[in-house]
Scaffold this motif. Structure first.
Motif, PDB file in Angstrom:
ATOM      1  N   ASP A  30       8.720 103.272  24.806  1.00 52.37           N
ATOM      2  CA  ASP A  30       7.882 102.497  23.891  1.00 52.37           C
ATOM      3  C   ASP A  30       8.408 101.092  23.635  1.00 52.37           C
ATOM      4  OD1 ASP A  30       6.314 104.732  23.708  1.00 52.37           O
ATOM      5  OD2 ASP A  30       7.228 105.454  21.831  1.00 52.37           O
ATOM      6  N   GLU A  31       9.661 100.820  23.969  1.00 54.86           N
ATOM      7  CA  GLU A  31      10.251  99.513  23.698  1.00 54.86           C
ATOM      8  C   GLU A  31      10.954  99.004  24.951  1.00 54.86           C
ATOM      9  OE1 GLU A  31      12.791 100.165  20.409  1.00 54.86           O
ATOM     10  OE2 GLU A  31      11.169 100.465  18.968  1.00 54.86           O
ATOM     11  N   GLU A  57      11.571  96.136  25.941  1.00 59.98           N
ATOM     12  CA  GLU A  57      12.467  95.001  25.735  1.00 59.98           C
ATOM     13  C   GLU A  57      13.891  95.451  25.414  1.00 59.98           C
ATOM     14  OE1 GLU A  57      10.523  96.066  21.839  1.00 59.98           O
ATOM     15  OE2 GLU A  57       9.880  95.749  23.921  1.00 59.98           O
ATOM     16  N   ASP A  58      14.072  96.737  25.060  1.00 60.30           N
ATOM     17  CA  ASP A  58      15.401  97.263  24.774  1.00 60.30           C
ATOM     18  C   ASP A  58      16.080  97.877  25.993  1.00 60.30           C
ATOM     19  OD1 ASP A  58      15.232  96.497  22.140  1.00 60.30           O
ATOM     20  OD2 ASP A  58      14.450  98.424  21.447  1.00 60.30           O
TER      21      ASP A  58
END
Length: 489
Positions: free
Chosen positions: A54-55, A57-58
């Motif tokens: 879900d993220e 960018e991490d």
């Protein structure tokens, strides 16, 4: 008798050649008998990537590299690790951790049992009691305790030690033969933060008839902003030094093992009780095919501060673990069944003490080519307590493990466990395949799966796969691993 100049010259040359040949043979013999300077080189490289569902960018990666060079009497190690580096950010490169150890006993012919170490070294062994004076609080159906009074040990760094201060250590380890005194060992470590640790060991007897060992370890530690405990970050408590001691006595024989450990911890900001104490006793009795392990721990106060400035949350602990071994006819299979019961009094995050209990039963069946293991555990049981606190629901964990080995085919090992309670459920599984390769080369393929579901909350977990290649030669050992973890939230 007349001797000509020519005959005299020939005689001198023959004598010279003979002496030179004898000297060469003797020197060659010494070179063969003398151990080689270079002994072994170990190199380990491990890379991992994390991908967030879900993220994105991490998404990040980690690198871990370590190398150890073994020379005759000299060991040098360097390790470098970078964790959780995001792909979209500039990484902060840390310096590698390094250390060297010089053993005089292996360097010179005389018996000089002295070892000098310098670098980002770590103190282990009895110094771990300054962090955790109690024994392991994990339930295990089968355990083989090592209850020798070990004293302080010096370990060379890993990739996690790049922040550790530089330190120097001296270790004197003297073994006596044909004497009632088996060993005398003295160790001393000092780092650039002016923290000092001293340890002494005295062992009497031998392992066949009975070995009695004593160890005493004392240290002066710095609790300040460089450590991670709540104590050192508290604005109301200034930086200070902590004084810790540990005394161990152990007895080891063929059928009985026992160790008694006492810890003394300074509380510099407690005006009522300057020193606080802990007591631990671990025992193991072996009778034929039966072994019984039983241990107990107690602390004089629920607010003991350890060497890093953190509170030791375990106040008391009791554990008993008997297990039995049976053999089928013709010894075609070995069946091992064990029980474990543990009771712990522990301080919670809110400061309230609570009693917890764990109960475990496990059975292992081992044949010539396979091993099967099943267990059932009930944990976080809260018995009747004098404290008024909310009940914590019990967790039931069922585990199974199966492995196939000693066959020409790839060996397989897999395990799974389920741990549900009233509000959450945790599922774990792992598998490993070991492929047969050429001599000295091993290839592993590992996978793991983790899932946690919580009432009225979205489930979370991860899946990971790792490939690892090992090369084990006499002069060179290498290990390379790469893993990908997919995190779903």
């Amino acid at each position: 008798m007349k001797i000509s100049f020519k005959n005299l010259f020939l005689a001198v040359m023959i004598l010279k050649i003979s002496i030179s040949g004898s000297a060469y043979t003797e020197n060659r013999k010494k070179q063969i008998d003398k151990p080689a300077l270079y002994r072994q080189l170990n190199i380990s490289m491990r890379d991992s990537v994390r991908i967030f569902q879900d993220e994105p960018e991490d998404n990040d990666y980690s690198i871990n590299v370590a190398g150890t060079l073994f020379l005759n009497g000299l060991t040098m190690k360097a390790a470098w690790k970078e964790e959780n580096i995001k792909f979209e950010e500039e990484p902060e490169i840390h310096e590698a951790a390094w250390a060297a150890s010089l053993n005089l006993d292996k360097l010179i012919e005389a018996y000089v049992p002295l070892t000098f170490s310098f670098g980002q070294i770590k103190a282990a062994g009895s110094t771990s009691k300054f962090q955790r004076p109690f024994f392991s609080n994990t339930a295990s159906a089968f355990s083989t305790p090592s209850l020798n009074a070990a004293g302080m040990k010096i370990n060379l760094p890993t990739g996690n030690d790049y922040k550790k201060p530089l330190a120097g250590a001296l270790d004197f380890n003297y073994h006596l033969k044909n004497s009632i005194v088996n060993r005398i060992r003295l160790s001393f470590l000092m780092n650039e933060n002016e923290e000092n640790i001293f340890s002494a060991i005295l062992a009497v007897g031998n392992s066949s008839r009975g070995l009695l060992s004593f160890s005493y370890t004392v240290g002066n530690f710095y609790a300040g902003t460089q450590t991670s405990g709540w104590f050192c970050n508290h604005t109301m408590i200034p930086e200070s030094r902590l004084f810790c001691q540990n005394l161990q006595a152990s007895f080891t024989s063929r059928h009985f093992l026992s160790q008694i450990s006492t810890g003394i911890f300074e509380s510099p900001h407690d005006t009522r009780e300057k020193f606080k104490y802990s007591f631990s006793c671990e025992n193991s009795i072996k009778l034929n095919n039966c072994r019984i392990n039983f241990s107990a721990y107690s602390a004089s106060s629920p607010s003991i501060i350890n060497s890093s400035g953190s509170i030791i949350k375990t106040v008391s602990l009791f554990k008993i673990n008997p297990y039995f071994i049976m053999y089928t006819p013709k010894n075609s299979a070995r069946i091992k069944t064990g029980l474990c019961f543990m009771l712990e009094d522990k301080i919670q995050e809110d400061g309230d003490p609570k009693f917890f209990a764990k109960a475990l039963i496990g059975t292992e069946i081992r044949t010539k080519n396979t091993t099967e293991f099943i267990s059932f555990q009930i944990s976080d049981i809260e018995p009747e307590s004098p404290y008024t606190s909310s009940l914590i629901p019990a967790t039931y964990t069922a585990s199974a493990r199966f492995s196939v080995n000693k066959t020409p085919l790839p060996s397989i090992s897999c395990s799974c466990s389920i741990a549900p309670d009233a509000y959450t459920a945790i599922y774990r599984s792992s598998a490993q395949v070991k492929f047969p390769t050429t001599r000295g080369t091993i290839f592993f393929l590992k996978s793991s799966f983790y899932l946690k579901t919580k009432e009225n909350d979205p489930w979370s977990g991860n899946a990971e796969i790792t490939a690892e290649l090992k090369l084990n030669k006499k002069k060179l050992r290498t290990s390379t691993a790469f893993s990908i973890k997919y995190v779903y939230i």
